[in-house]
Scaffold this motif. Sequence first.
Motif, PDB file in Angstrom:
ATOM      1  N   ARG A 187       0.451   4.896  -2.587  1.00  0.00           N
ATOM      2  CA  ARG A 187       0.672   5.772  -2.353  1.00  0.00           C
ATOM      3  C   ARG A 187       0.714   6.211  -0.889  1.00  0.00           C
ATOM      4  O   ARG A 187       1.077   5.863  -0.004  1.00  0.00           O
ATOM      5  CB  ARG A 187      -0.654   6.472  -2.671  1.00  0.00           C
ATOM      6  CG  ARG A 187      -1.362   5.568  -2.008  1.00  0.00           C
ATOM      7  CD  ARG A 187      -3.043   5.124  -2.542  1.00  0.00           C
ATOM      8  NE  ARG A 187      -4.041   4.657  -1.359  1.00  0.00           N
ATOM      9  CZ  ARG A 187      -4.579   3.804  -1.244  1.00  0.00           C
ATOM     10  NH1 ARG A 187      -3.246   2.708  -1.763  1.00  0.00           N
ATOM     11  NH2 ARG A 187      -5.007   2.487  -0.376  1.00  0.00           N
ATOM     12  N   GLY A 246      -4.872   6.247   9.177  1.00  0.00           N
ATOM     13  CA  GLY A 246      -7.212   6.037   8.931  1.00  0.00           C
ATOM     14  C   GLY A 246      -7.043   5.134   8.015  1.00  0.00           C
ATOM     15  O   GLY A 246      -7.728   4.395   7.059  1.00  0.00           O
ATOM     16  N   GLU A 247      -5.755   5.730   6.837  1.00  0.00           N
ATOM     17  CA  GLU A 247      -6.014   5.306   5.319  1.00  0.00           C
ATOM     18  C   GLU A 247      -5.183   4.128   5.164  1.00  0.00           C
ATOM     19  O   GLU A 247      -5.823   2.537   4.392  1.00  0.00           O
ATOM     20  CB  GLU A 247      -5.161   6.169   4.260  1.00  0.00           C
ATOM     21  CG  GLU A 247      -6.087   7.384   3.819  1.00  0.00           C
ATOM     22  CD  GLU A 247      -5.030   8.256   3.376  1.00  0.00           C
ATOM     23  OE1 GLU A 247      -5.911   9.613   2.377  1.00  0.00           O
ATOM     24  OE2 GLU A 247      -4.261   8.314   3.823  1.00  0.00           O
ATOM     25  N   MET A 250       0.142   7.009   2.623  1.00  0.00           N
ATOM     26  CA  MET A 250      -1.584   6.809   3.700  1.00  0.00           C
ATOM     27  C   MET A 250      -0.869   7.312   5.097  1.00  0.00           C
ATOM     28  O   MET A 250      -0.019   6.788   5.615  1.00  0.00           O
ATOM     29  CB  MET A 250      -1.643   5.123   2.917  1.00  0.00           C
ATOM     30  CG  MET A 250      -1.946   4.898   2.382  1.00  0.00           C
ATOM     31  SD  MET A 250      -2.178   2.869   2.435  1.00  0.00           S
ATOM     32  CE  MET A 250      -1.431   2.287   2.411  1.00  0.00           C
ATOM     33  N   SER A 251      -2.456   8.239   5.133  1.00  0.00           N
ATOM     34  CA  SER A 251      -2.358   8.387   7.075  1.00  0.00           C
ATOM     35  C   SER A 251      -2.328   6.625   7.598  1.00  0.00           C
ATOM     36  O   SER A 251      -2.763   6.335   6.754  1.00  0.00           O
ATOM     37  CB  SER A 251      -3.164   9.303   6.831  1.00  0.00           C
ATOM     38  OG  SER A 251      -4.700   8.551   6.845  1.00  0.00           O
ATOM     39  N   ARG A 298     -13.522  -0.815   5.901  1.00  0.00           N
ATOM     40  CA  ARG A 298     -14.252   0.109   6.690  1.00  0.00           C
ATOM     41  C   ARG A 298     -14.794  -1.554   8.378  1.00  0.00           C
ATOM     42  O   ARG A 298     -15.213  -2.858   8.318  1.00  0.00           O
ATOM     43  CB  ARG A 298     -16.270   0.398   6.768  1.00  0.00           C
ATOM     44  CG  ARG A 298     -15.596   0.951   5.779  1.00  0.00           C
ATOM     45  CD  ARG A 298     -16.730   2.221   5.101  1.00  0.00           C
ATOM     46  NE  ARG A 298     -16.521   3.076   4.469  1.00  0.00           N
ATOM     47  CZ  ARG A 298     -15.537   3.816   4.790  1.00  0.00           C
ATOM     48  NH1 ARG A 298     -15.875   4.783   6.216  1.00  0.00           N
ATOM     49  NH2 ARG A 298     -15.423   4.875   3.696  1.00  0.00           N
ATOM     50  N   GLY A 324       0.661  -1.190  -0.632  1.00  0.00           N
ATOM     51  CA  GLY A 324       0.197   0.162  -0.224  1.00  0.00           C
ATOM     52  C   GLY A 324       1.159   1.092   0.286  1.00  0.00           C
ATOM     53  O   GLY A 324       1.136   1.925  -0.440  1.00  0.00           O
ATOM     54  N   CYS A 329      -2.257  -0.654  13.736  1.00  0.00           N
ATOM     55  CA  CYS A 329      -2.176   0.430  12.397  1.00  0.00           C
ATOM     56  C   CYS A 329      -0.588   1.248  12.915  1.00  0.00           C
ATOM     57  O   CYS A 329       0.212   1.405  12.268  1.00  0.00           O
ATOM     58  CB  CYS A 329      -3.259   1.078  12.102  1.00  0.00           C
ATOM     59  SG  CYS A 329      -4.654   0.346  10.724  1.00  0.00           S
ATOM     60  N   THR A 360      -4.200  18.824   7.546  1.00  0.00           N
ATOM     61  CA  THR A 360      -3.566  17.654   6.706  1.00  0.00           C
ATOM     62  C   THR A 360      -2.872  17.028   7.641  1.00  0.00           C
ATOM     63  O   THR A 360      -2.154  16.870   8.732  1.00  0.00           O
ATOM     64  CB  THR A 360      -2.759  17.905   5.364  1.00  0.00           C
ATOM     65  OG1 THR A 360      -3.302  18.966   4.590  1.00  0.00           O
ATOM     66  CG2 THR A 360      -2.504  16.480   4.736  1.00  0.00           C
ATOM     67  N   LEU A 411      -8.277   1.497   6.226  1.00  0.00           N
ATOM     68  CA  LEU A 411      -8.789   1.122   5.595  1.00  0.00           C
ATOM     69  C   LEU A 411      -8.280   0.195   4.604  1.00  0.00           C
ATOM     70  O   LEU A 411      -9.122  -1.229   4.023  1.00  0.00           O
ATOM     71  CB  LEU A 411      -9.499   2.012   4.642  1.00  0.00           C
ATOM     72  CG  LEU A 411     -10.244   3.303   5.260  1.00  0.00           C
ATOM     73  CD1 LEU A 411     -10.754   4.637   4.478  1.00  0.00           C
ATOM     74  CD2 LEU A 411     -11.916   2.390   5.658  1.00  0.00           C
ATOM     75  N   HIS A 412      -7.275   0.151   4.121  1.00  0.00           N
ATOM     76  CA  HIS A 412      -6.445  -0.429   3.675  1.00  0.00           C
ATOM     77  C   HIS A 412      -6.210  -2.287   3.762  1.00  0.00           C
ATOM     78  O   HIS A 412      -6.475  -3.022   3.391  1.00  0.00           O
ATOM     79  CB  HIS A 412      -4.726  -0.232   2.725  1.00  0.00           C
ATOM     80  CG  HIS A 412      -4.237  -0.974   2.784  1.00  0.00           C
ATOM     81  ND1 HIS A 412      -4.315  -0.986   0.742  1.00  0.00           N
ATOM     82  CD2 HIS A 412      -3.460  -1.878   2.772  1.00  0.00           C
ATOM     83  CE1 HIS A 412      -3.598  -2.178   0.459  1.00  0.00           C
ATOM     84  NE2 HIS A 412      -2.712  -2.606   1.951  1.00  0.00           N
ATOM     85  N   ARG A 469       1.017  11.689   7.090  1.00  0.00           N
ATOM     86  CA  ARG A 469       1.333  10.802   5.768  1.00  0.00           C
ATOM     87  C   ARG A 469       2.533   9.552   5.588  1.00  0.00           C
ATOM     88  O   ARG A 469       3.383  10.350   5.983  1.00  0.00           O
ATOM     89  CB  ARG A 469       0.880  10.775   4.541  1.00  0.00           C
ATOM     90  CG  ARG A 469      -0.699  10.731   4.391  1.00  0.00           C
ATOM     91  CD  ARG A 469      -1.474  11.622   2.654  1.00  0.00           C
ATOM     92  NE  ARG A 469      -2.991  10.907   2.930  1.00  0.00           N
ATOM     93  CZ  ARG A 469      -3.819  12.319   3.046  1.00  0.00           C
ATOM     94  NH1 ARG A 469      -3.107  13.944   2.833  1.00  0.00           N
ATOM     95  NH2 ARG A 469      -4.922  12.240   2.928  1.00  0.00           N
TER      96      ARG A 469
END
Length: 87
Positions: A29, A34-35, A31-32, A43, A25, A57, A80, A38-39, A83
């Motif tokens: 890209r 939270g991202e 990722m934070s 959810r 992942g 995480c 922001t 999700l990855h 990330r």
Amino acid sequence: MNDLQAQIRIARQAIEERLNSAIRGFLERPMSIGELGLHLFGRVPEINLASTAVGMCLAVIEYLLGQGIIREVEPRDAVTPIRYVAC
């Protein structure tokens, strides 16, 4: 399953798979946290499971940072989220 060694192997395999998925992942890209959640997990509808996912995480990010596999990307502004991206 009563065999402790087998349980340890299964747990290690699950952790390795999650780390490898996170690395893939981060290669795709930035990722934070939270991202990343999700990855890795999609959810998560239940709060107790969500808090466990967030903890996992954080552990993944700390480990990958410590290993020099990912690095922090500076946010552009105060709103922001931070990330992370593969090095």
